[in-house]
Design a protein around this motif. Structure first.
Motif, PDB file in Angstrom:
ATOM      1  N   GLY A   1       0.830  -1.191   0.000  1.00 37.69           N
ATOM      2  CA  GLY A   1       0.000   0.000   0.000  1.00 37.69           C
ATOM      3  C   GLY A   1       0.870   1.248   0.000  1.00 37.69           C
ATOM      4  O   GLY A   1       1.820   1.349  -0.776  1.00 37.69           O
ATOM      5  N   ILE A   2       0.561   2.179   0.900  1.00 39.51           N
ATOM      6  CA  ILE A   2       1.400   3.364   1.014  1.00 39.51           C
ATOM      7  C   ILE A   2       2.754   2.954   1.607  1.00 39.51           C
ATOM      8  O   ILE A   2       2.872   1.915   2.256  1.00 39.51           O
ATOM      9  N   SER A   3       3.752   3.765   1.394  1.00 33.64           N
ATOM     10  CA  SER A   3       5.094   3.402   1.860  1.00 33.64           C
ATOM     11  C   SER A   3       5.130   3.371   3.385  1.00 33.64           C
ATOM     12  O   SER A   3       4.396   4.104   4.052  1.00 33.64           O
ATOM     13  N   PRO A   4       5.982   2.503   3.953  1.00 32.49           N
ATOM     14  CA  PRO A   4       6.097   2.455   5.422  1.00 32.49           C
ATOM     15  C   PRO A   4       6.449   3.801   6.031  1.00 32.49           C
ATOM     16  O   PRO A   4       5.970   4.143   7.118  1.00 32.49           O
ATOM     17  N   LYS A   5       7.287   4.588   5.341  1.00 36.69           N
ATOM     18  CA  LYS A   5       7.660   5.896   5.859  1.00 36.69           C
ATOM     19  C   LYS A   5       6.457   6.827   5.931  1.00 36.69           C
ATOM     20  O   LYS A   5       6.276   7.569   6.903  1.00 36.69           O
ATOM     21  N   MET A   6       5.623   6.807   4.894  1.00 31.11           N
ATOM     22  CA  MET A   6       4.440   7.666   4.892  1.00 31.11           C
ATOM     23  C   MET A   6       3.454   7.220   5.965  1.00 31.11           C
ATOM     24  O   MET A   6       2.881   8.061   6.676  1.00 31.11           O
TER      25      MET A   6
END
Length: 365
Positions: free
Chosen positions: A147-152
């Motif tokens: 999905g969305i990046s782990p950082k985001m």
């Protein structure tokens, strides 16, 4: 009876048995809590009624929402390196949090007379649910497990946690002067409370998210954990008690659709929201120690993942391949690969969660 037919029916029967056990034990617990807390809670406040309302409302909402999720093809993508029996779950609708989280939040907000603390924790719950929805939506849009990046995701979690801390600091700057511990002890942290509060919100939401990997598991554990928190808070915070009861009822209603074999998964939408809700309630009520005990299973699931990653990196050979501490992480997948059925894992975890509630109530008294 034909053995093949019996084998195909047994998971459904086991799923119904677990749901019946969860429903009856939750109802009996609430009736007892109503009686015990009769002199502590407002006369007009019953805990059993909002619990049942939320459970029935979520059960009814799922009858419409689950087919809708199928129509828009919101099917789950299953990781190929997971338990092979899970591959048949591919295509099962996800994002179930969109119909059971709002029911609990709305009922709690209205039932509490829009009490400020309840509104704050409702907002936090929906905020973390929104992060989960964004992640689920990206997974569906990209048709992959990413999905969305782990950082985001982490940045959004920390951001909402900080906003919640700012609200706490503005409305009750002295509330964080000391953290309650077992046996009547307290621990003063000063400004260090705020980094801890931020960490608790992020860690709890990720822990509940990791735990959501087996039919009926996180929904049932959530129902039991919120009931335990409600029992702990009943003498001191009736409004937050009501919030916990409503979320517990919503979790139970969701299990009617998520029991094995699941018709829908809660997805990150539901799992992140439940962790945020538990953390928010614990912070507002100075119940972090109780939360730690009630989150014992969530903690074990998280530690199993951390240990797996660290052990794999520490044992890497010249070929770049390391060894695995568990057959698969999180812990519930390890148990499955050891031969446990999904219903055995769920039933065992339910019992452990109930024991943790008892321990938490004794030590948190």
């Amino acid at each position: 009876m034909d053995s093949k037919f019996a084998d195909s029916r047994s998971p459904k029967l086991a799923g119904w048995h677990l749901l019946l056990f969860l429903s009856l034990s939750s109802g009996a617990f609430l009736v007892g809590l109503d009686v015990i807390a009769n002199e502590l809670l407002p006369a007009q406040m019953s805990l059993f009624v909002p619990f049942v309302i939320c459970a029935l409302a979520v059960g009814a909402a799922g009858q419409w929402t689950v087919p809708m999720l199928r129509r828009i093809k919101a099917g789950q993508f299953i990781r190929e390196d997971g338990p092979q029996r899970h591959l048949k779950k591919a295509g099962t609708p996800t994002m179930g949090g969109i119909f059971f989280i709002p029911v609990g939040v709305a009922t709690a907000a209205a039932g509490s007379g829009f009490y400020p603390d309840v509104i704050a924790v409702c907002t936090l719950t929906l905020a973390y649910g929104a992060i989960g929805w964004l992640d689920d939506w990206q997974i569906l849009r990209r048709k992959s497990n990413k999905g969305i990046s782990p950082k985001m995701k982490l940045a959004l979690q920390v951001g909402f946690a900080v906003l919640f801390c700012l609200w706490m600091a503005r409305t009750g700057p002295d509330a964080a002067s000391a953290i309650a511990l077992p046996l009547g002890l307290t621990l003063s942290l000063g400004w260090l409370f705020w980094p801890l509060a931020t960490f608790v919100q992020v860690a709890e939401s990720n822990a509940t998210n990791l735990t959501d990997g087996v039919d009926g598991l996180m929904g049932g554990l959530g129902a039991i954990a919120f009931l335990g928190m409600a029992a702990h808070l009943a003498p001191t915070s009736p409004e937050l008690t009501l919030f916990c009861v409503c979320l517990s009822g919503s979790c139970l209603g969701f299990v009617t659709h998520n029991r094995n074999p699941a018709k829908v998964f809660m997805g990150d939408t539901g799992a992140l929201a439940l962790g945020g809700a538990l953390a928010g309630v614990a912070l507002l009520s100075n119940s972090l120690w109780v939360l730690l005990i009630l989150s014992g299973i969530f903690l074990a699931e998280t530690l199993s993942v951390i240990a797996q990653v660290l052990y794999y990196k520490a044992t890497k050979g010249p070929d770049g391949v390391g060894k695995r501490l568990f057959k698969m992480a999180p812990l519930h997948h390890h148990l499955e690969l050891c031969g446990w059925s999904e219903t055995q894992v769920v039933g065992c975890f339910y019992l452990v969660q109930a024991l943790l509630v008892w321990v938490g109530l004794v030590l948190g008294a």
